[in-house]
Design an enzyme around this catalytic site. Sequence first.
Site, PDB file in Angstrom:
ATOM      1  N   GLU A 208      47.816  44.205  42.986  1.00 56.66           N
ATOM      2  CA  GLU A 208      46.805  43.584  43.862  1.00 56.66           C
ATOM      3  C   GLU A 208      45.556  43.464  43.011  1.00 56.66           C
ATOM      4  OE1 GLU A 208      43.820  43.028  45.830  1.00 56.66           O
ATOM      5  OE2 GLU A 208      44.132  44.910  46.944  1.00 56.66           O
TER       6      GLU A 208
ATOM      7  N   CYS B 194      37.883  42.846  46.311  1.00 56.73           N
ATOM      8  CA  CYS B 194      38.685  41.873  45.563  1.00 56.73           C
ATOM      9  C   CYS B 194      38.756  40.549  46.322  1.00 56.73           C
ATOM     10  CB  CYS B 194      40.069  42.427  45.294  1.00 56.73           C
ATOM     11  SG  CYS B 194      40.785  43.205  46.735  1.00 56.73           S
TER      12      CYS B 194
ATOM     13  N   GLU C  81      34.977  36.507  38.507  1.00 53.77           N
ATOM     14  CA  GLU C  81      34.768  37.529  39.534  1.00 53.77           C
ATOM     15  C   GLU C  81      33.596  38.416  39.091  1.00 53.77           C
ATOM     16  OE1 GLU C  81      37.835  40.562  40.080  1.00 53.77           O
ATOM     17  OE2 GLU C  81      37.607  40.276  42.233  1.00 53.77           O
TER      18      GLU C  81
END
Length: 490
Positions: free
Chosen positions: A262, A296, A393
């Site tokens: 993940e 995330c 990110e």
Amino acid sequence: MATITETVRRPQVRQTQCFIGGKWIPAASGKTFETIHPATEEVICEVAEGDKEDVDAAVDAAREAFDHGEWSKMDARDRGALIHKLADLIEEEKDELAAIETLDNGKPISDSRNADIPLVIDCLRYYAGWADKIEGRTIPIRGNYFCYTRREPIGVVGQIIPWNFPALMTAWKWGPALAAGCTIVMKPAEQTPLSCLRMARLAQKAGIPDGVINVVPGYGPTAGAAIVKHPGVDKIAFTGEGATAKIIQREAAETMKRLTFELGGKSPNVIFADADLDAAIEGAHFALYFNQGQCCCAGSRLFVEERVHDEVVDRLRERNLDRKVGDPFDPETQQGPQVDEAQFDKILKYVEYGKKDGAKIVSGGKRVGDKGYFVEPTLFSGVTDDMRIAKDEIFGPVLSVLKFKNVDEIVKRSNATNFGLAAAVWTRDVAKAHRYAANVRAGTVWINCYDVFDAAAPFGGFKQSGLGRELGEAGLANYTELKTVTVSMT
Ligand code: ADP
């Protein structure tokens, strides 16, 4: 009130060693590392720094518990009851566990209390219920045979988690592994080992047999890598950065371990002009700034339809100026510090990139105070798809607003990324919302909401945001091997 705050501020940290085969032991090397409170930069305590030798011992204990212990063979309902018992004990200690989480991670106490720990309990209870519902099928094959499948536990699982939701990531990993009958070697993140260690203590108290859960705190390239390479580990479940996942994937190839990942995201959050703007603006604020932007699935690319763009930017700015940043133990605080100096530096570097690339700072952009890793809620407008703040990110409180004109363009721009974890759309037009949901390449799509998590709903990434799914039945399936049994009926 002052005394209550002081008690909460100093939760008892009792577990700081490796937990192996039901025993609390120092690292074989005798080494320790410091964990700090990110709001003050003060050292909370020293924690055992596990490495290969400790991982070897933990895998031996997990292997023994899996191969020769009662755990994977016990009546499934009894296994479920033990997971429920763990949830009960966490519930009894929920305030202390929430305080430990805030101390170690820096997240606001109201979030630890109202989001993280309740979700931990819920996740464990959800998977406790699955323990006796893991079923095979009968299959009508050709010939005079009886063919059926069994779902068996995958074996010893290595679980490596990040620092953004330390207790919750522990529950996401332990819940399905325990329900399936696996045994565990876990490495919490070096920044935030304390809540996972406390949960291991509670698992022991609940009566989960020794060796079923083992925890080795330590660093990624040492303890983490040792788990990944160990031939006695059958599966790795990892949550963290894509770059780390690629290293793990290469290292795990040698022993052909099962993998679930993940990973990160740069999730599009789309506001159409026909949306309920009050809800959309609050939702967009929450989607990015929740947990200091350290999610995330953060809605970090906010696409706003041209017609309402200026109004949305103005109102987001007002909302940011209202956001209460400060002491994470203050129940009124909405935003605490970033987890550590490395993250703090990275975020401020991206703020500079944003300015250099030509975006406009609408609010924030600076450090708050001179102690602790606090960053102002930051809003950029005038962001274009090619800018670094729109592509990478950032994992911090930095929101990029991008303008769009029509539906056709928005799906294409949403998908123009290697990530595919989550997406959201705000509109009153049901057909438009579902069309977007069907066409966006992401593992989770929220319509007129954001960050709605439930242990029953699968979560994971398309493309480079992950491999496999966590939560729900899909998350459980990733902890089982499927066996086909064929019996001659003649
Ligand atoms: P983050 O930026 O969120 O810290 P990382 O991927 O660096 O993301 O870390 C997530 C987890 O992976 C942490 O527990 C970390 O210690 C661990 N880790 C880092 N590098 C490795 C590695 N080479 N092998 C195994 N685990 C690792």
